[in-house]
Design an enzyme around this catalytic site. Structure first.
Site, PDB file in Angstrom:
ATOM      1  N   GLU A   8     -10.059  -8.901   1.704  1.00  0.00           N
ATOM      2  CA  GLU A   8      -9.387  -8.324   2.880  1.00  0.00           C
ATOM      3  C   GLU A   8      -8.694  -7.000   2.532  1.00  0.00           C
ATOM      4  O   GLU A   8      -8.806  -6.013   3.258  1.00  0.00           O
ATOM      5  CB  GLU A   8      -8.363  -9.344   3.378  1.00  0.00           C
ATOM      6  CG  GLU A   8      -7.566  -8.936   4.581  1.00  0.00           C
ATOM      7  CD  GLU A   8      -6.427  -9.926   4.823  1.00  0.00           C
ATOM      8  OE1 GLU A   8      -5.262  -9.556   4.567  1.00  0.00           O
ATOM      9  OE2 GLU A   8      -6.700 -11.063   5.243  1.00  0.00           O
ATOM     10  N   PHE A  36      -4.568 -13.054  -6.293  1.00  0.00           N
ATOM     11  CA  PHE A  36      -5.459 -13.930  -7.051  1.00  0.00           C
ATOM     12  C   PHE A  36      -6.252 -14.812  -6.089  1.00  0.00           C
ATOM     13  O   PHE A  36      -6.925 -15.739  -6.493  1.00  0.00           O
ATOM     14  CB  PHE A  36      -4.650 -14.771  -8.045  1.00  0.00           C
ATOM     15  CG  PHE A  36      -3.975 -13.941  -9.096  1.00  0.00           C
ATOM     16  CD1 PHE A  36      -4.627 -13.614 -10.274  1.00  0.00           C
ATOM     17  CD2 PHE A  36      -2.695 -13.438  -8.896  1.00  0.00           C
ATOM     18  CE1 PHE A  36      -4.019 -12.808 -11.230  1.00  0.00           C
ATOM     19  CE2 PHE A  36      -2.074 -12.636  -9.847  1.00  0.00           C
ATOM     20  CZ  PHE A  36      -2.736 -12.325 -11.017  1.00  0.00           C
ATOM     21  N   PRO A  50      -9.283 -15.052  -3.508  1.00  0.00           N
ATOM     22  CA  PRO A  50     -10.509 -14.308  -3.186  1.00  0.00           C
ATOM     23  C   PRO A  50     -10.523 -13.708  -1.778  1.00  0.00           C
ATOM     24  O   PRO A  50     -10.883 -12.540  -1.603  1.00  0.00           O
ATOM     25  CB  PRO A  50     -11.617 -15.357  -3.360  1.00  0.00           C
ATOM     26  CG  PRO A  50     -11.070 -16.278  -4.414  1.00  0.00           C
ATOM     27  CD  PRO A  50      -9.585 -16.341  -4.164  1.00  0.00           C
ATOM     28  N   GLY A  67       5.045  -4.739  -0.209  1.00  0.00           N
ATOM     29  CA  GLY A  67       6.309  -5.436  -0.430  1.00  0.00           C
ATOM     30  C   GLY A  67       6.099  -6.360  -1.624  1.00  0.00           C
ATOM     31  O   GLY A  67       5.163  -6.183  -2.394  1.00  0.00           O
ATOM     32  N   TYR A  74       1.649  -8.742 -18.940  1.00  0.00           N
ATOM     33  CA  TYR A  74       1.150  -9.685 -17.927  1.00  0.00           C
ATOM     34  C   TYR A  74       0.445 -10.885 -18.580  1.00  0.00           C
ATOM     35  O   TYR A  74       0.085 -11.833 -17.890  1.00  0.00           O
ATOM     36  CB  TYR A  74       0.172  -9.001 -16.960  1.00  0.00           C
ATOM     37  CG  TYR A  74       0.730  -7.826 -16.186  1.00  0.00           C
ATOM     38  CD1 TYR A  74       2.090  -7.495 -16.227  1.00  0.00           C
ATOM     39  CD2 TYR A  74      -0.106  -7.030 -15.406  1.00  0.00           C
ATOM     40  CE1 TYR A  74       2.580  -6.401 -15.514  1.00  0.00           C
ATOM     41  CE2 TYR A  74       0.385  -5.944 -14.686  1.00  0.00           C
ATOM     42  CZ  TYR A  74       1.728  -5.630 -14.755  1.00  0.00           C
ATOM     43  OH  TYR A  74       2.208  -4.544 -14.054  1.00  0.00           O
ATOM     44  N   HIS A 123       2.907   0.664  -6.674  1.00  0.00           N
ATOM     45  CA  HIS A 123       2.950  -0.777  -6.959  1.00  0.00           C
ATOM     46  C   HIS A 123       3.729  -1.448  -5.833  1.00  0.00           C
ATOM     47  O   HIS A 123       4.422  -0.793  -5.061  1.00  0.00           O
ATOM     48  CB  HIS A 123       3.514  -1.077  -8.350  1.00  0.00           C
ATOM     49  CG  HIS A 123       4.990  -0.893  -8.536  1.00  0.00           C
ATOM     50  ND1 HIS A 123       5.940  -1.658  -7.897  1.00  0.00           N
ATOM     51  CD2 HIS A 123       5.701  -0.050  -9.334  1.00  0.00           C
ATOM     52  CE1 HIS A 123       7.152  -1.296  -8.282  1.00  0.00           C
ATOM     53  NE2 HIS A 123       7.037  -0.301  -9.139  1.00  0.00           N
ATOM     54  N   SER A 124       3.576  -2.742  -5.690  1.00  0.00           N
ATOM     55  CA  SER A 124       4.194  -3.498  -4.580  1.00  0.00           C
ATOM     56  C   SER A 124       3.911  -2.824  -3.231  1.00  0.00           C
ATOM     57  O   SER A 124       4.822  -2.680  -2.419  1.00  0.00           O
ATOM     58  CB  SER A 124       5.711  -3.615  -4.781  1.00  0.00           C
ATOM     59  OG  SER A 124       6.046  -3.870  -6.113  1.00  0.00           O
ATOM     60  N   TRP A 130       4.946  -1.224 -23.142  1.00  0.00           N
ATOM     61  CA  TRP A 130       6.163  -1.960 -22.794  1.00  0.00           C
ATOM     62  C   TRP A 130       7.411  -1.373 -23.476  1.00  0.00           C
ATOM     63  O   TRP A 130       7.331  -0.620 -24.446  1.00  0.00           O
ATOM     64  CB  TRP A 130       5.987  -3.448 -23.123  1.00  0.00           C
ATOM     65  CG  TRP A 130       7.173  -4.284 -22.766  1.00  0.00           C
ATOM     66  CD1 TRP A 130       7.942  -5.029 -23.621  1.00  0.00           C
ATOM     67  CD2 TRP A 130       7.766  -4.458 -21.461  1.00  0.00           C
ATOM     68  NE1 TRP A 130       8.960  -5.654 -22.933  1.00  0.00           N
ATOM     69  CE2 TRP A 130       8.882  -5.312 -21.607  1.00  0.00           C
ATOM     70  CE3 TRP A 130       7.471  -3.947 -20.187  1.00  0.00           C
ATOM     71  CZ2 TRP A 130       9.697  -5.682 -20.533  1.00  0.00           C
ATOM     72  CZ3 TRP A 130       8.281  -4.318 -19.115  1.00  0.00           C
ATOM     73  CH2 TRP A 130       9.372  -5.176 -19.297  1.00  0.00           C
TER      74      TRP A 130
END
Length: 325
Positions: free
Chosen positions: A281, A274, A276, A222, A57, A218-219, A88
Site C-alpha cells: 500500500e 513488516f 506485506p 508519524g 536495528y 524518517h517517521s 551508531w
C-alpha cells in the site's frame, strides 16, 4: 517531477541517485527473527529499490539475505538496489568508523553500500555496549568531534566501501560544521530527519536545498505511540480530517496521501512496515498527484511538533533539537 513506480529516483549532489521511497526496517520492540527478511523480499517484489537499515536495528543480516536472494533470482541487479546504513553513537571515534562499516558489510554480505550516514550527532562512550550507562543508569556521553568523524567517513568512500555519505538528525549548525570544514572532501548528500504534515521542516528543508542536501523523512507517517520515547501530546497524524477527506477523493489511504505530499516536495520517504499489505500500500503513490492547493492545505497542518524528541538525551552538548532548526 515525472515519477512512476518504475522510475522514482532523484539525483544526489555527488552524481549518484536515490529512490524517493524506501522501506524502513526499524522496529520497537525488535522484529521477530525472519520478519525483516520477508518484509524486504516483499518490498523488492513490489517495486521498492531503497532499503533503510542500521547496525542498531539488529537485522542487517536478514536485509542482506533478502537482497542477495532477489539478485540470485534475477529480480534485481545489485546496482538497482540502494541500501542506507548508519554509524551508531558509540562509534564516532575516527578509528572505529571503518570497522563499523565493515561489520555492516559483513552482516549484509555485500561489497559496498550506497549510503552511510551518521545516525545522530551525539557521541556516546566508545565501546561494544550500544547504550553505555553509569551506575545510576544514565547514558555515558563522549566528546563529539563531528568533523573528525566525517573525515573517517570520507576515507570509507575513498576505500570504495560506500558510494554516498550523509547525516541524520543534524540541525543547521551541525550541518554547517561539516559544510564549512577546512579541507572538506565530500559534502553530506542527505540529512535524514523526522518530517511529515504535522512537522513539515520548512526552514531546514530550505537550508538543505540551498546546499544540495536531500532530506530523507524518517517517521513519515508519524510513529508508534510508545510514551517512553514518543511525544504523545501531538495527536496521531493519520487521524487528521483533511487527510481522510483527500483519501476519499483519490481513493487512497491517509498514509498514501501523506507519503505523496512529501515526495512531491522532493523529500525521500522511508515508511517502515513488516506487514506485506502495508508495504504494498505504501508504495502505491505514483498513480495520482495532489494539486498545488491541496499541497498548501496539507502544509498548513504543520504544528511544529516532533514525535521523536529524544528527550532522554537532551542534556548532551550536541543534542540537535534545542535549536529552532
Amino acid at each position: 517531477m515525472n515519477l512512476s513506480a518504475a522510475h522514482h529516483q532523484i539525483s544526489l549532489s555527488d552524481g549518484n541517485n536515490i529512490p524517493l521511497i524506501g522501506l524502513g526496517t526499524y522496529s520497537d520492540p525488535r522484529p521477530v527473527p525472519g520478519k525483516t527478511y520477508v518484509a524486504v523480499k516483499t518490498a523488492i517484489d513490489e517495486g521498492y529499490r531503497h532499503i533503510d537499515g542500521a547496525y542498531v536495528y539488529h537485522n542487517e543480516h536478514e536485509v542482506g539475505e533478502a537482497i542477495r536472494e532477489k539478485i540470485a533470482e534475477g529480480k534485481v541487479k545489485r546496482e538497482e538496489i540502494f541500501y542506507c546504513g548508519k554509524l551508531w553513537n558509540t562509534e564516532h571515534v575516527p578509528s572505529m568508523v571503518l570497522p563499523a562499516l565493515e561489520r555492516t558489510l559483513k552482516a549484509l554480505k555485500l561489497d559496498y553500500i550506497d549510503l552511510y550516514i551518521i545516525e545522530l550527532p551525539m557521541a556516546f562512550k566508545p565501546g561494544k555496549e550500544i547504550y553505555p550507562r553509569d551506575e545510576n543508569g544514565r547514558i555515558i556521553y563522549d566528546k563529539t568531534n563531528l568533523c573528525a568523524t566525517w573525515e573517517a567517513l570520507e576515507a570509507c568512500k575513498d576505500a570504495g566501501l560506500v558510494k554516498s555519505l550523509g547525516v541524520s538528525n543534524f540541525n543547521r549548525r551541525q550541518l554547517e560544521l561539516i559544510l564549512n570544514k577546512p579541507g572538506l572532501k565530500y559534502k553530506p548528500v542527505t540529512n535524514q530527519v523526522e518530517c511529515h504534515p504535522y512537522f513539515t521542516q520548512t526552514k531546514l528543508l530550505k537550508f538543505c536545498q540551498q546546499h544540495d542536501i536531500v532530506i530523507v523523512a524518517h517517521s513519515p507517517l508519524g510513529t508508534c505511540r510508545n510514551p517512553s520515547w514518543v511525544n504523545v501530546s501531538s495527536p496521531p497524524l493519520l487521524n487528521d480530517e483533511l487527510l481522510t477527506s483527500l483519501g476519499k477523493k483519490y481513493n487512497k489511504t491517509q498514509a498514501q496521501i501523506v507519503l505523496r505530499f512529501n515526495i512531491q516536495r522532493g523529500i525521500v520517504v522511508i515508511p517502515k512496515s513488516f506487514t506485506p499489505e502495508r508495504i504494498k500500500e505504501n508504495f502505491q503513490i505514483f498513480d495520482f498527484s495532489l494539486t498545488e492547493e491541496e499541497m498548501k492545505d496539507i502544509d498548513a497542518l504543520n504544528k511544529n511538533v516532533r514525535y521523536v524528541e529524544l528527550l532522554m538525551w537532551s542534556d548532551h552538548p550536541e543534542y540537535p533539537f534545542h535549536d529552532e532548526y
